[in-house]
Design an enzyme around this catalytic site. Sequence first.
Site, PDB file in Angstrom:
ATOM      1  CD  GLU A 103      52.999  41.354  60.372  1.00 52.08           C
ATOM      2  OE1 GLU A 103      54.188  41.371  60.733  1.00 52.08           O
ATOM      3  OE2 GLU A 103      52.477  42.284  59.734  1.00 52.08           O
ATOM      4  CD  GLU A 119      50.236  45.550  62.032  1.00 53.05           C
ATOM      5  OE1 GLU A 119      49.924  44.612  62.787  1.00 53.05           O
ATOM      6  OE2 GLU A 119      51.400  45.838  61.753  1.00 53.05           O
TER       7      GLU A 119
HETATM    8  C1  GAL Z   1      53.879  44.776  61.334  1.00 52.13           C
HETATM    9  C2  GAL Z   1      53.803  44.182  62.737  1.00 52.13           C
HETATM   10  C3  GAL Z   1      53.764  45.262  63.786  1.00 52.13           C
HETATM   11  C4  GAL Z   1      54.813  46.278  63.509  1.00 52.13           C
HETATM   12  C5  GAL Z   1      54.587  46.856  62.157  1.00 52.13           C
HETATM   13  C6  GAL Z   1      55.536  47.964  61.788  1.00 52.13           C
HETATM   14  O1  GAL Z   1      54.343  43.894  60.407  1.00 52.13           O
HETATM   15  O2  GAL Z   1      52.680  43.378  62.865  1.00 52.13           O
HETATM   16  O3  GAL Z   1      53.966  44.684  65.043  1.00 52.13           O
HETATM   17  O4  GAL Z   1      56.044  45.655  63.578  1.00 52.13           O
HETATM   18  O5  GAL Z   1      54.730  45.839  61.205  1.00 52.13           O
HETATM   19  O6  GAL Z   1      55.319  48.382  60.464  1.00 52.13           O
END
Ligand code: GAL
Length: 809
Positions: free
Chosen positions: A425, A501
């Site tokens: 991100e 993710e």
């Molecule tokens: C994502 C990020 C992670 C964590 C997660 C929480 O956007 O890559 O590091 O912050 O959100 O939902």
Amino acid sequence: MTKFKSFLFTLFLILSQVSFSQVRTVKELDINWKFQKGDVENAQQESYNDSKWETVTVPHDWAIYGPFDKEVDKQTVAIVQNGEKEATEKTGRTGALPHVGTAWYRNKFTISEADLAKKTILLFEGAMSEPQVYLNGEKIGEWAYGYSYFYFDISKFLKKGENTLAVKLSNKEFASRWYPGAGLYRKVSLITKNKESINQWGTYITTPKVSKEEAKVNIKTKVSVTNGALVTTILDADGKEISSNKTTLEFGNEFDQNIKVDNPNLWSPEHPYLYKAVTKLYVNNELKDEITTRFGIREIKYEANKGFSLNGKVTKFKGVCLHHDLGPIGTAINKAALRRQLTILKEMGCNAIRSSHNMPSFEQLELCDEMGFLFLAESFDEWAKAKVKNGYHRFFDEYAEKDIVNLVAATKNHPSIVMWSSGNEVPDQHGEAGVKRAKWLQKIFHREDPTRPVTVGMDQVNSVMKSGFGALLDIPGLNYRVHLYEEANKRFPQGFILGSETASTVSSRGIYKFPVKQGKNVQYDDFQSSSYDLEACSWSNVPDEDFVLQDDKDWVIGEFVWTGFDYLGEPTPYDTSWPSRSSYFGINDLAGLPKDRYYLYRSRWNKDAETLHILPHWNWEGREGEVTPVFVYTNYDSAELFINGKSMGVQKKNKNTPQNRYRLMWMDVKYEPGIVKVVAFDKDGKAVAQKEIKTAGKPYKLVLNPDRKTIKANGKDLSFVTVSVVDKNGIPCPTVTHQLKFKVTGKGTYRAACNGDATSLEQFHLPTMKLFGGKLVVLVQSEKEAGNIELTVTGKGLKTGKVSLRSEE
Ligand code: GAL
């Protein structure tokens, strides 16, 4: 080779082994470190008197001992990547533990006259952060990123006798989005070898041709000489020699060997078979160096509309993201703690790990090779554009290439690694410069390792679809944004999408909120999230929405759930609510205890086992007659629910909503104390399994359940003892919160405890803690001497719990 030549060669090997039994030594600098917090003047000097400093062992995390303090990471910011527009006061974002500031480590080691003539490498597997390294008062080098592996050739700085190593570390505030830990949190070692030797991380083993009948193993070895011969022998998992190759150096200083392995045992998560390559370097017929490299024989492919295949079999990533802290022991690396995490995940059916958002530890990779996990090795959470004021952007231009080179060099022989990630991100997803950076970083990975693809976890999906950023990556990784998968797959040329993710569902183990409904950013007065698994963040979603994509779209190649375990820091949705100080995202809590969601993933992922899990617990005094929905997470299609023998009807999975497809839910059940029973049916409607939970009586006694009863007597190994409370009939009491006390006697010590409560300010290393949701975990550490160990746990009004453990050589 003629018979005679082969005889001579064997004789020569035997003789050279006899005369040079030990050509290299690796000495871990683990004990007798002196440690001092603060910027101490002249601490790099050899003559500095450190006798009053604390004595510690490394790996060491200086901040984990606390105390938790709201002021440590208090910050008034709008977290842009979470979609926030207005700044608010945030606390606990980096765990509220005292990791900010400077500290010194000093260690003394001895060098013999003979070693002075050799080459000595000083290797750090991670140092948090901005290490400045001194030897005998002289600066020998520095690094920046706290997650990088790096080494220095210190040969010319050494002297005979005692040498003094001093390391200064500095952690700035606002340098991380989670708890980064502090200190020499990974191993430090000295490698002593001949001047004529194999380079550090100089071996590169690939398997360019793999079939059931045979495999070609290619071994490239970089050495410090331009003449010499290299003998590499491949051993199977039992140590049996299976083939060998001798190559003479003809050009430059790199050997290139190809060795055939017949009927190879292929590496996979189900069958993590490992070979060893023993490589010996000879110069003028003298053995100069020898190293052993573990590797696996496996073939990976990523193809349009087919996705990822391993050894020819399409395989979806059933993965989790993990931050590097190990809960109550912080970031100090510990193999027993890592192994326990992986054991829990394996049992869930998980087959892949993403080291978010940085370089994994060597220990974690070794375990993934051995236990069978696919690995996505990540590097950065920031490139040149900032997410946090003092983040990696400060180092990006100078260090990014060096950091990637070291990541790949040090880890590329791990069969578990099947993909690299150059970023997570990164705000550089916006703008042309970011596209260039993405290309540049990917090229570095390709140059260093042409065998694995590169991804970036992208959240700015609309932007990367337009700019070409997403199209240029080997693997387009999407973070959340389930609504954009279809469009992204159409617009990107790769022909597949990775859920790099997913989910970011929040819950607290054993805590249930009523009425039961789905929601985003839901907050409650006790700063806990409901374990009905229906709450997520504004940018994220509940697990079932990912499942639909994973199941219905062949071009979705898998997912990495945020996260496998809770971690210190990032207490969303309570980052403005002190005392929340750790995450709610975990499938397992910070103590490693499974939340309900564990069974939801298990019901899908673990095809070898039966899953039949009922929630919530059944202890709702005061809620009699009120609607208390019951969910069942199971691999079976349908089930019937009974409350105190009365049927609540049969539920069957259906495609009406994502939840209906993956969970069995009885939404109208009214609470009455007693027995909840579920009977599950197979596809033909035959009752095949059943499970019961019961309302508990008064809390009566403490029950101790160790994950391992016998541990190694090495002063590092850990037994994780789950402590819970039961009533007189042995029924678990899941709501009790007694304050407990711990005592360890015999050949072990109390290391830490954790109850998984994200709002608890109790310090992990003190031998007392409150139960949370009726449970907690105590970590008992071995000593170097073997023997019996006993843990005693006491709590007011509860029958004492005791467990006997053993440590062995
Ligand atoms: C994502 C990020 C992670 C964590 C997660 C929480 O956007 O890559 O590091 O912050 O959100 O939902």
